[in-house]
Write a protein that holds these residues in place. Structure first.
Motif, short mmCIF file in Angstrom:
data_model
loop_
_atom_site.label_atom_id
_atom_site.label_comp_id
_atom_site.label_asym_id
_atom_site.label_seq_id
_atom_site.Cartn_x
_atom_site.Cartn_y
_atom_site.Cartn_z
N PRO A 1 49.08 44.64 39.75
CA PRO A 1 50.50 44.42 39.40
C PRO A 1 50.94 42.99 39.70
O PRO A 1 50.42 42.33 40.60
N ASP A 2 51.92 42.56 38.96
CA ASP A 2 52.46 41.21 39.13
C ASP A 2 53.08 41.06 40.52
O ASP A 2 53.87 41.89 40.95
N VAL A 3 52.67 40.01 41.23
CA VAL A 3 53.20 39.79 42.58
C VAL A 3 53.93 38.45 42.65
O VAL A 3 53.96 37.79 43.67
N VAL B 1 45.34 38.80 38.37
CA VAL B 1 43.87 38.73 38.36
C VAL B 1 43.31 40.14 38.30
O VAL B 1 44.03 41.13 38.43
N MET B 2 42.01 40.23 38.09
CA MET B 2 41.30 41.50 38.05
C MET B 2 40.30 41.56 39.19
O MET B 2 39.57 40.59 39.43
N ASN C 1 28.27 48.82 42.32
CA ASN C 1 29.06 47.60 42.45
C ASN C 1 28.38 46.48 41.68
O ASN C 1 27.35 46.66 41.07
N GLY C 2 28.97 45.31 41.74
CA GLY C 2 28.34 44.14 41.14
C GLY C 2 28.49 44.11 39.63
O GLY C 2 29.58 44.26 39.09
N ASP C 3 27.36 43.93 38.92
CA ASP C 3 27.41 43.74 37.48
C ASP C 3 27.97 44.94 36.75
O ASP C 3 28.50 44.81 35.65
N THR C 4 27.84 46.15 37.32
CA THR C 4 28.30 47.34 36.63
C THR C 4 29.64 47.82 37.17
O THR C 4 30.05 48.94 36.92
N ALA C 5 30.36 46.97 37.90
CA ALA C 5 31.63 47.37 38.49
C ALA C 5 32.72 47.52 37.42
O ALA C 5 32.69 46.88 36.39
#
Length: 260
Positions: free
Chosen positions: A63-65, A92-93, A53-57
């Motif tokens: 999908p558009d909501v 967003v990501m 997780n974190g920096d290497t995630a």
């Protein structure tokens, strides 16, 4: 075409190449040892799996909501009046855990399935601060506290070397052979860019002959089998970069062989 370097080729450490080199090297060591250990032992390729997780995630698109304007809503009344949102949602990501696998070797006794020796080839994740290193160090300490022999091969200049104590000079590359019967003492084979990779023996049960691994030969075979001479651009400096002195030596050697 053979590798232009006498031992470890620093261009093979490139992040885009190392995963393939690691996979081929683990397999090559297993194939080299297997006939030497029959019929008492087998060599098994195992995998360690963990999430990062974190920096290497990893990132994934959501999908558009956005609000649908075509919904049929009841007309507002005094009892159900509400303030309509003035801000529309945007895409967003979000980070997701990355599943990583790392291969290593176990030498097992055929009769008892006992793991006699473990052989590790370090990956970048093992040498960088984070969960990959933490999990590897935890496993390393567990092995060193057991009766299992341990071989650790470090062919990567990047990252932090594994912990060891002794009166030795730092080198770019390292092979550590830890015989459980002589711990905490272990054998360190340190070598640099200009050196051939030293041969080393793999410990087994007390009194048994120890097979020799010629890592230099195995890496040269991998270089040829993988056609790395066609994949590497020797007109550029390697990644990770070398020191000024090592780069000057490498440049001279590449020029001698017509690669620059």
């Amino acid at each position: 075409m053979p590798s232009p370097f006498p031992g470890m080729n620093p261009y093979l450490e490139h992040p885009s190449l190392w995963a393939g080199i690691h996979h081929r090297l683990i397999t090559a060591i297993a194939n080299d040892l297997a006939p030497k250990l029959r019929p008492k032992y087998i060599v098994a390729i195992e995998e360690r799996v963990y999430e990062v997780n974190g920096d290497t995630a990893l990132l994934v698109g959501i999908p558009d909501v956005s609000v649908q304007s075509s919904l049929s809503l009841p007309p507002p009344t005094e009892s159900n009046l509400a303030v309509a949102p003035t801000t529309q949602p945007i895409e967003v990501m979000l980070p997701l855990p990355e599943i990583l696998t790392e291969a290593y070797l176990e030498i097992r006794a055929v009769e008892t399935e006992e793991v006699v020796t473990i052989i590790e080839v370090l990956s970048p994740k093992n040498k960088q601060v984070g969960i990959g290193r933490l999990q590897y160090e935890t496993k390393r300490l567990k092995i060193l506290g057991s009766a299992t022999h341990f071989v650790e091969i470090d062919l990567l200049r990047q990252g932090n070397p594994m912990q060891m104590v002794g009166n030795f000079l730092p080198t770019l590359y390292r092979i550590v052979v830890s015989d459980s019967e002589t711990r905490p003492k272990a054998k360190l084979y340190g070598f640099n860019l200009q050196d051939e990779i030293p041969d080393f023996s793999v410990p087994l049960r007390a009194g048994e002959p120890k097979p020799i691994i010629n890592l230099n030969l195995l890496l040269n075979d991998i270089y040829n089998q993988g056609s790395y001479d066609l994949r590497i651009n020797y007109s550029r400096p390697p990644i990770p970069t070398l020191s000024e002195a090592d780069m000057a030596w490498a440049n001279e050697r590449l020029q001698e062989q017509g690669l620059r």
